[in-house]
Design an enzyme around this catalytic site. Sequence first.
Site, PDB file in Angstrom:
ATOM      1  CE1 TYR A  30      -3.743   2.468   0.808  1.00 58.94           C
ATOM      2  CE2 TYR A  30      -2.267   3.293   2.513  1.00 58.94           C
ATOM      3  CZ  TYR A  30      -3.410   3.432   1.747  1.00 58.94           C
ATOM      4  OH  TYR A  30      -4.218   4.529   1.917  1.00 58.94           O
ATOM      5  CE  LYS A  38      -3.637   5.369  -1.429  1.00 59.03           C
ATOM      6  NZ  LYS A  38      -4.662   6.062  -2.246  1.00 59.03           N
TER       7      LYS A  38
END
Length: 237
Positions: free
Chosen positions: A135, A139
């Site tokens: 993740y 990002k």
Amino acid sequence: MALILVTGASSGLGHATATELATQGHDVVVHARTPARVAAPASGGQWAGVVIGDLAETGEITDVARQAAAFGRFDAVIHNAGTMHTPEAATVNTIAPYLLMALMDQPSRLIYLSSSMHRGGSRGLAPLADGTASYSDSKLWVTALAMAVASQWKGTATHAVDPGWVSTRMGGPGATDDLAAGHQTQVWLATDDDITPPTGGYWYHQRTQDPHPAARDLKFQDRLLHALEERTGVRLE
């Protein structure tokens, strides 16, 4: 009033963002993974339109772009959809925004959902191709993508937003940030005419912060754009 697309608008921050924009009188087109996940605006009324598709599937991303194109050129696109799960994180959080940009008419404003966790992301881009991206990686990459587009797309105001750690389905019940403030920066960036800087900002609760240094590194941005082109077969003009 503006025509605005919000991805991942079935719940959480996306639904709150779309609802606030609709309440202000804007024409809001919402994206959801399946028709069953489409909820009406929390304030009542109806959406200006709905597009359906699973952004974890590259073929469906292309179809979402086709559906969205039927509404014409958007004034703003808010890339809100996201997931924390590997291997979908890179596709949903980074590849989908890239492909939607490449396949749709250039809007006046682009807003990308980042996260404070992008600061733990990797400059290594191999996980973008092999499905092992975390993740945080995804990002960092979408934040760098936003900064690259801000510098290269003239006429489009482009920003990245950290909405904070808020108590949504993704954030979980232990989140400590203000849920009510979690969508306000996105709404503001999509609609306000007095924003400084006018493009290329990394925002947290309507204040700019410095993102991970890689996000503004031109060489890293170029490597990322090249990797995304290789991964998708689509060039971002």
